[in-house]
Design an enzyme around this catalytic site. Sequence first.
Site, PDB file in Angstrom:
ATOM      1  N   LEU A 129       1.322   4.585  -0.449  1.00 41.25           N
ATOM      2  CA  LEU A 129       0.041   4.467  -1.126  1.00 41.25           C
ATOM      3  C   LEU A 129       0.169   4.584  -2.638  1.00 41.25           C
ATOM      4  CD1 LEU A 129      -2.335   6.490   1.165  1.00 41.25           C
ATOM      5  CD2 LEU A 129      -2.498   4.074   0.603  1.00 41.25           C
ATOM      6  N   ARG A 130       1.354   4.939  -3.095  1.00 44.65           N
ATOM      7  CA  ARG A 130       1.500   5.192  -4.528  1.00 44.65           C
ATOM      8  C   ARG A 130       1.146   3.972  -5.364  1.00 44.65           C
ATOM      9  NH1 ARG A 130       4.762   9.501  -6.413  1.00 44.65           N
ATOM     10  NH2 ARG A 130       5.363   8.196  -8.122  1.00 44.65           N
TER      11      ARG A 130
END
Lengths: 617, 347
Positions: free
Chosen positions: B279-280
């Site tokens: 998700l970064r």
Amino acid sequence: MTPLADADSSAGLPGETSESRAAELWGRALHAAALLAIEPAALGGVWLRAAAGPVRERWLALLETLLPVDRPRRRIPLNIPDERLLGGLDLAATLQAGRPVAQRGVLAEADGGVVTLAMAERVPAATATRLAQVLDRGEVQVARDGIEAHLSARFGVIALDESGNGDEPPASVLTERLGVVLSLEGLLPSTCTLPPLEELRGWQRDIVSARTRWRHMHADDEALQALVATAAALGVDSPRASLAALNLARMAAALDGRDAVDGEDCTLAARLVIAPRATRLPPQHTDESPPEPPPEPPQDQDPPSEPDPPDNDAEQLPDKPLEDTVLEAAQAAIPAGLLAMLQASLALGRTRSGGKSGATQTNYRRGRPAGSRRGSLRPGVRLNVIDTLRNAAPWQPLRRREAMASGRSPARVLIRADDFQVTRYQQRSETTTLFVVDASGSAALHRLAEAKGAVELLLADCYVRRDRVALMAFRGAGCELMLPPTRSLTRAKRALAGLPGGGGTPMASAIEAAQQLYERLSRKGDSVVVVLLTDGRANLDRNGRPGRAQAEEDALAAARRARVSGMACVLVDTSSQPAAHGQRLAAELGALYQPLPYADPRALSARIGASVAALAG
Amino acid sequence: MTYAFPFSAIVGQDDMKQALLLAALDPSIGGVLVLGDRGTGKSTAVRALAAILPPIKVVQGCTYNCDPTAKGVACPACAAAAAGGSKLKSVEKPVPVVDLPLGATEDRVVGALDLERALTAGEKAFEPGLLARANRGFLYVDEVNLLEDHLVDLLIDVAASGQNVVEREGLSIRHPARFVLVGSGNPEEGELRPQLLDRFGLSLDVRTPTDLAQRIEVIKRRDAFERDPQTFMAAWKDADAAICDGLAKARKRLEKLEVPDVVLEAAARLCTRLGTDGLRGELTLMRAARARAALDGARSVTVKHLRAVAPMVLRHRLRRDPLDETGSGVRVERAIAELFDREVAAS
């Protein structure tokens, strides 16, 4: 400085002999020494390509004479540890004083003077990069051994490069910052005489006066444009070169006693700074013969009375823009070897990007300190004195009291055996995978693409393991090193993409070339695995003559020699039907044999990867 | 006295300048990685940062630049003072931009026992290192791909946790170390470990300008700076101050800016399409788009802002495909074009 002007203008004579060419080169080298002596730091220094010998000694002696006596000179040995290069804790003084005393490193000591870097081509990348950082900042930032300081360190580097015999050149991170590039290769001691001492006294006076004046020399837009455009045309992309050239042009003007930079100064700067870094030839000249004509002397110095040979280019009118004059001069100054290389790369339609991409970090890697641990002093271990001191420090008052109590007068710092910390070194033995790719016609061009695919997958593996890769290709005339050992996937991919196919199969030469590189890398302590991709069908013998029988015999002989040398090898058979040729060659090489299956390069990559791991392990 | 070349006087390299400003505006974006050709002003831009960043308030006398208004993470001294109920005095200070030179030893990076006090007074005191000084500022590593492995490991850990934990020489110290990590280097010298790569929020590829006029301007300004730094600095002072003002205003706007769902959705789709892990990527995409909008003075965050920052956010997060000749930057651009331009055409 008339004698230099004489030496330089000899370049303009038509029909020059190699002797006058040598005299011209030497004259320019002398001029460069005088310019460097004005302010070494403003030029970054000199990248001096020359074998050790009387010519180089003479040039260095001249520079030594011309540099002011009060400027420091330091010499950096090859494997200088960081505490001497950058500075750190002065142990003797610390122990004596009982409190930390800092010592300056060689670079801070050289502030205002010059640093000589012997055998620059062998300097580890780590040292070269540290030097480069200090050159950039003009100061050493010490953050070591409990000491923090910013120390002024403005100096010029004299990098002695002896890589002329085919070794890798010094790290480009360093050479990029050295303004002047001089090559004394091929000059004979008889040509290279120094001016008499009285004359040198005159030079010294000129240099002293130029030192205060050069920054005020006026350089107009035309001059600036000429230098930058020349750099752009020759593919010298870093602005550092143009800046150094501008500084050098200013110095030349000041040395000559003028107030403004003229065309001749720009020409000189282009020759000394820009031309030797050329990565390509100017686009508009690619179809012509190599740039032969020596530059005509700059017009503003030259009344039109001098007869111009009529067969010269009709466009060489006296009002030709300075830009073109400078570019021509620069082109004429491109060293012959470099020129040949550039032309070869033009012929292949490949473009090289970014600086001297042939320059890579040096392979040699000593173990670097990686912290310390508690330990006893055995032979071969290195005491980490600072950490030992840190261990001992908190106990000092206690030990002093103890010592007093037992009636001894205590030393300033009391250290006991259990304080000892020894340095741990990280000695990573590097693995290099050397790909030798058969790009000949017999290897079937249609399989070359497949081989490339497999190599790229292997490259990805190498990347994961942080291995280095090198790439050789053989076809037609012989075996060529496409990519010297590198860890950069980007470069490997680029080299591979530009790999052309077709021609005969000089198998014997290829195996010999691979063996040579294998031995060179092994000597440096790398573990090397050769991956040979071929169908095993040789048709050019050792001397490049066609003839299948002789060629195969030579190939097998070369393979036996390689085997004896201990070369670890994987042979990937690229023929469509795995055949006896490949197997026999593999057997003679003592190589692991892997036929290239039709379909899946990933499967191949996995299998070769396993073989390589087994061999390297 | 050495002068830093003014930020506003850097010719071209707009992507690099913008990435640095975005990271300065919202440090949670993560660090900036600048790779590329030599002599493109990578170090110059980073060193110029200190002059254009609005000053920060710090606790007076605190070596770790603790924020007097913040709750939570504070250095041992400030935490003790706050717990004791004493009022912390605050002073203004320029944002620290700390250089981590190659050749630095671990003790100076993380901090270590103060040797002087230990040897002379027998006291066990902690002497903070570069990480402490970089707290709430920038930590710059030039030639980051040549940094020694054990220092890289250390940075990876600290950059992720925002805390520096020192357990050595009988010391046991923990202090805040939140900084924007800026790394620069030349990819031809070797690549970065994937773990370190992942710590950088933005990455860009800088190239030498090909335009001759621009190249001449680069040399001209640099030359003028070297010959007479004071006059040159004075000439660019106002331009630097304008950037500083802009940043201060943008920071106020940033607090109020919301990212609408349509933009979040677009970010998610872009990441899915490019197959970035975790998700970064999306998170950074959102933050960078918001910072970009704030910098532009926009009222709301739009897909346009997202587009502008996407290449620098995503370039280094793509899976490597050794068989693909095109660079990752191109792949991102292509995905953006496919995803957004078609929508524009359709609507």
